[in-house]
Scaffold this active site. Structure first.
Site, PDB file in Angstrom:
ATOM      1  N   TYR A  93       0.744  -1.303  -0.010  1.00  0.00           N
ATOM      2  CA  TYR A  93       0.107   0.093  -0.005  1.00  0.00           C
ATOM      3  C   TYR A  93       0.719   1.249  -0.135  1.00  0.00           C
ATOM      4  O   TYR A  93       1.595   1.459   0.936  1.00  0.00           O
ATOM      5  CB  TYR A  93      -0.982  -0.148   1.082  1.00  0.00           C
ATOM      6  CG  TYR A  93      -1.687   1.127   1.515  1.00  0.00           C
ATOM      7  CD1 TYR A  93      -2.691   1.662   0.393  1.00  0.00           C
ATOM      8  CD2 TYR A  93      -1.372   1.930   2.546  1.00  0.00           C
ATOM      9  CE1 TYR A  93      -3.572   2.889   0.422  1.00  0.00           C
ATOM     10  CE2 TYR A  93      -2.267   3.230   2.507  1.00  0.00           C
ATOM     11  CZ  TYR A  93      -3.208   3.721   1.650  1.00  0.00           C
ATOM     12  OH  TYR A  93      -3.945   4.628   1.655  1.00  0.00           O
ATOM     13  N   ASP A 108       0.429  15.273   6.258  1.00  0.00           N
ATOM     14  CA  ASP A 108      -0.714  14.829   5.205  1.00  0.00           C
ATOM     15  C   ASP A 108      -1.828  15.849   5.550  1.00  0.00           C
ATOM     16  O   ASP A 108      -2.687  15.527   6.049  1.00  0.00           O
ATOM     17  CB  ASP A 108      -1.071  13.272   5.736  1.00  0.00           C
ATOM     18  CG  ASP A 108      -2.036  12.805   4.698  1.00  0.00           C
ATOM     19  OD1 ASP A 108      -2.230  13.402   3.435  1.00  0.00           O
ATOM     20  OD2 ASP A 108      -2.743  11.808   5.024  1.00  0.00           O
ATOM     21  N   ASP A 136      -2.802   5.423  -2.710  1.00  0.00           N
ATOM     22  CA  ASP A 136      -3.819   6.480  -2.111  1.00  0.00           C
ATOM     23  C   ASP A 136      -3.964   7.722  -3.339  1.00  0.00           C
ATOM     24  O   ASP A 136      -2.707   7.999  -3.878  1.00  0.00           O
ATOM     25  CB  ASP A 136      -3.192   7.269  -1.046  1.00  0.00           C
ATOM     26  CG  ASP A 136      -4.024   7.992  -0.233  1.00  0.00           C
ATOM     27  OD1 ASP A 136      -5.009   8.768  -0.781  1.00  0.00           O
ATOM     28  OD2 ASP A 136      -3.700   8.644   0.849  1.00  0.00           O
ATOM     29  N   ASP A 138      -5.865  10.409  -2.684  1.00  0.00           N
ATOM     30  CA  ASP A 138      -6.463  11.404  -1.975  1.00  0.00           C
ATOM     31  C   ASP A 138      -7.973  11.771  -2.755  1.00  0.00           C
ATOM     32  O   ASP A 138      -8.892  10.892  -2.941  1.00  0.00           O
ATOM     33  CB  ASP A 138      -5.783  13.038  -1.996  1.00  0.00           C
ATOM     34  CG  ASP A 138      -4.522  12.887  -1.167  1.00  0.00           C
ATOM     35  OD1 ASP A 138      -4.432  11.795  -0.161  1.00  0.00           O
ATOM     36  OD2 ASP A 138      -3.583  13.759  -1.164  1.00  0.00           O
ATOM     37  N   HIS A 163      -7.494   4.409  -4.417  1.00  0.00           N
ATOM     38  CA  HIS A 163      -8.796   4.678  -3.738  1.00  0.00           C
ATOM     39  C   HIS A 163      -9.071   6.383  -3.715  1.00  0.00           C
ATOM     40  O   HIS A 163      -7.925   7.326  -3.595  1.00  0.00           O
ATOM     41  CB  HIS A 163      -8.952   4.327  -2.264  1.00  0.00           C
ATOM     42  CG  HIS A 163      -7.643   4.919  -1.338  1.00  0.00           C
ATOM     43  ND1 HIS A 163      -7.643   6.127  -0.813  1.00  0.00           N
ATOM     44  CD2 HIS A 163      -6.634   3.977  -0.684  1.00  0.00           C
ATOM     45  CE1 HIS A 163      -6.771   6.204   0.061  1.00  0.00           C
ATOM     46  NE2 HIS A 163      -6.064   5.306   0.117  1.00  0.00           N
ATOM     47  N   GLU A 165     -11.333   9.721  -2.302  1.00  0.00           N
ATOM     48  CA  GLU A 165     -12.090  10.051  -1.034  1.00  0.00           C
ATOM     49  C   GLU A 165     -13.070  11.019  -1.145  1.00  0.00           C
ATOM     50  O   GLU A 165     -12.893  11.835  -2.161  1.00  0.00           O
ATOM     51  CB  GLU A 165     -11.227  10.213   0.134  1.00  0.00           C
ATOM     52  CG  GLU A 165     -10.364  11.527  -0.195  1.00  0.00           C
ATOM     53  CD  GLU A 165      -9.123  11.524   1.012  1.00  0.00           C
ATOM     54  OE1 GLU A 165      -9.094  12.613   1.664  1.00  0.00           O
ATOM     55  OE2 GLU A 165      -8.537  10.598   0.877  1.00  0.00           O
ATOM     56  N   CYS A 173      -5.137  13.931   6.872  1.00  0.00           N
ATOM     57  CA  CYS A 173      -5.092  12.513   7.289  1.00  0.00           C
ATOM     58  C   CYS A 173      -6.339  12.163   7.883  1.00  0.00           C
ATOM     59  O   CYS A 173      -6.926  12.672   8.574  1.00  0.00           O
ATOM     60  CB  CYS A 173      -4.059  12.238   7.983  1.00  0.00           C
ATOM     61  SG  CYS A 173      -3.859  10.489   9.066  1.00  0.00           S
ATOM     62  N   ARG A 212     -13.595   5.720  -1.213  1.00  0.00           N
ATOM     63  CA  ARG A 212     -13.323   5.920   0.284  1.00  0.00           C
ATOM     64  C   ARG A 212     -14.099   6.939   0.853  1.00  0.00           C
ATOM     65  O   ARG A 212     -14.353   8.075   0.314  1.00  0.00           O
ATOM     66  CB  ARG A 212     -11.909   6.171   0.584  1.00  0.00           C
ATOM     67  CG  ARG A 212     -11.813   6.753   1.818  1.00  0.00           C
ATOM     68  CD  ARG A 212     -10.239   7.055   2.016  1.00  0.00           C
ATOM     69  NE  ARG A 212      -9.825   8.212   3.164  1.00  0.00           N
ATOM     70  CZ  ARG A 212      -8.744   8.366   3.652  1.00  0.00           C
ATOM     71  NH1 ARG A 212      -7.747   8.008   3.067  1.00  0.00           N
ATOM     72  NH2 ARG A 212      -8.453   9.380   4.339  1.00  0.00           N
ATOM     73  N   GLU A 242     -13.254   5.038   6.233  1.00  0.00           N
ATOM     74  CA  GLU A 242     -12.174   5.407   7.147  1.00  0.00           C
ATOM     75  C   GLU A 242     -12.536   5.736   8.416  1.00  0.00           C
ATOM     76  O   GLU A 242     -13.540   6.269   8.756  1.00  0.00           O
ATOM     77  CB  GLU A 242     -11.615   6.591   6.544  1.00  0.00           C
ATOM     78  CG  GLU A 242     -10.152   7.379   7.263  1.00  0.00           C
ATOM     79  CD  GLU A 242      -9.010   6.243   7.172  1.00  0.00           C
ATOM     80  OE1 GLU A 242      -9.064   5.451   7.929  1.00  0.00           O
ATOM     81  OE2 GLU A 242      -7.994   6.628   6.599  1.00  0.00           O
ATOM     82  N   ASN A 265      -8.429   0.557   7.397  1.00  0.00           N
ATOM     83  CA  ASN A 265      -7.199   1.065   7.601  1.00  0.00           C
ATOM     84  C   ASN A 265      -6.689   1.027   9.056  1.00  0.00           C
ATOM     85  O   ASN A 265      -7.635   1.712   9.833  1.00  0.00           O
ATOM     86  CB  ASN A 265      -7.156   2.407   6.794  1.00  0.00           C
ATOM     87  CG  ASN A 265      -5.490   3.080   6.986  1.00  0.00           C
ATOM     88  OD1 ASN A 265      -4.831   2.440   7.423  1.00  0.00           O
ATOM     89  ND2 ASN A 265      -5.981   4.504   7.085  1.00  0.00           N
TER      90      ASN A 265
END
Length: 351
Positions: A93, A108, A136, A138, A163, A165, A173, A212, A242, A265
């Site tokens: 990942y 982040d 990721d 974002d 993913h 989001e 984060c 996500r 998440e 996660n």
């Protein structure tokens, strides 16, 4: 972006009592929330049999379709990726937080760009192109066109899946407080754009789209589940909630989204309990990622080494007996020597 339309209206109307009116001229429309995506080529049953593919995206789909949980340790650079491969992990990942920290030395907070992530992915995916890397992405780095570009760039880099989001563009984060999320429709627009981009890749791509949501901490679990159900209808292959805070919530999430695979996660000290791989699998999760496992370990190890060097004036104790050749062997030294020799080279006969 051109591509096949795999969205099919699922609304069922009553039997007509009169002849239907003439069909209007076709009008190109963007898929709406009342449509459900289906692509027969990507049906999980097509990935149940046969040997694991050497194509990373196809292999990830095979792993998702077959028994067992997919365990993907978070990696942040070439060293951590090499260590994950050495340990025998069959999926990795690329954490956005870890990559931002490693490449930029920054937190982040939406500071890293798509180019930062793609550059990291190209290197990581090249180490063993058969091992799937989930990355990721974002928010997709902008509107639908940006999301689509992100998908194509990640796929070209060798990433197996990403993913997207529902946080605002100035995201953070997922395990920090103060998150904000966009509307359902904006989130679904991102998912649709990602799916359309994947389906437009020539030759038929197996690239995995993961939806996500960070809305559980902002709008509640009910809204989070609703968003993921809509994302699945829009074409997301996997659902990622998440910050799920309890085992019972994870179990209920898996049940509500079945048969879609669910990703969890785990970050030590974060919002989600420190589930083990075995516990997550027992609760029905299909993918478990440990986003910060490598970079947090690096902080501890490098801090200790730097403090020891500052105090003692030598790196002897922190090296723990690892000489330069031993270090380079972890980085693939023997493979490079073998390739050079097979090609007729002689530069590395003695190293």
């Amino acid at each position: 972006m051109p591509g096949k339309d795999f969205f099919t209206n699922t609304e069922v109307s009553a039997a007509p009592t009169a002849a239907p009116p003439p069909a209007p001229a076709p009008v190109a429309e963007s898929p709406s929330v009342s449509t459900v995506y289906y692509n027969a080529r990507l049906d999980p049953k097509n990935y149940l049999e046969g040997p694991l593919s050497t194509n990373a995206a196809t292999r990830l789909r095979q792993m998702l379709a077959r028994p067992g949980i997919v365990v993907a340790p978070g990696i942040c650079d070439g060293i951590s990726a090499r260590c994950a491969l050495e340990a025998g992990f069959d999926c990795m990942y690329q954490s956005g937080a870890a990559t931002t920290a490693s490449r930029l030395g920054q937190p982040d907070l939406a500071i890293a760009t798509m180019n930062d992530f793609v550059g990291a992915a190209q290197m990581v995916c090249s180490l063993d192109p058969t091992v799937p890397v989930i990355a990721d992405a974002d928010t997709g780095f902008g509107g639908p066109a940006n999301v689509a570009r992100t998908v194509t760039q990640y796929a070209r880099a060798g990433v197996a899946g990403l993913h997207i989001e529902d946080q605002v563009q100035t995201k953070r984060c997922g395990h920090l407080m103060g998150k904000q999320v966009v509307s359902r429709e904006e989130f679904l627009t991102r998912i649709r754009a990602a799916v359309i981009a994947r389906d437009s890749i020539p030759g038929g791509s197996d690239f995995v789209i993961i939806g996500r949501t960070d809305s559980a901490q902002v709008l509640g679990m009910e809204e989070a589940i609703t968003r993921l159900k809509l994302a699945a209808d829009a074409g997301a292959d996997v659902c990622f909630i998440e910050g799920v805070k309890t085992a019972d919530l994870l179990k209920s999430t898996v049940a509500a989204l079945a048969p879609k695979p669910v990703l969890v996660n785990v970050i030590s000290g974060g919002l989600t309990p420190s589930f083990t791989c075995q516990e997550a699998e027992a609760m029905g999760a299909k993918i478990i990622i440990f986003s910060l496992v490598s970079c947090v370990a690096m902080v501890h190890a490098v801090r200790d080494a730097m403090r020891s060097l500052k105090k003692t004036g030598t790196d002897f104790s922190s090296a723990k007996g690892m000489d330069p050749k031993s270090f380079f062997e972890v980085m693939g030294l023997n493979e490079v020597i073998e390739l050079d020799a097979r090609a007729g080279g002689s530069a590395f006969q003695v190293v």
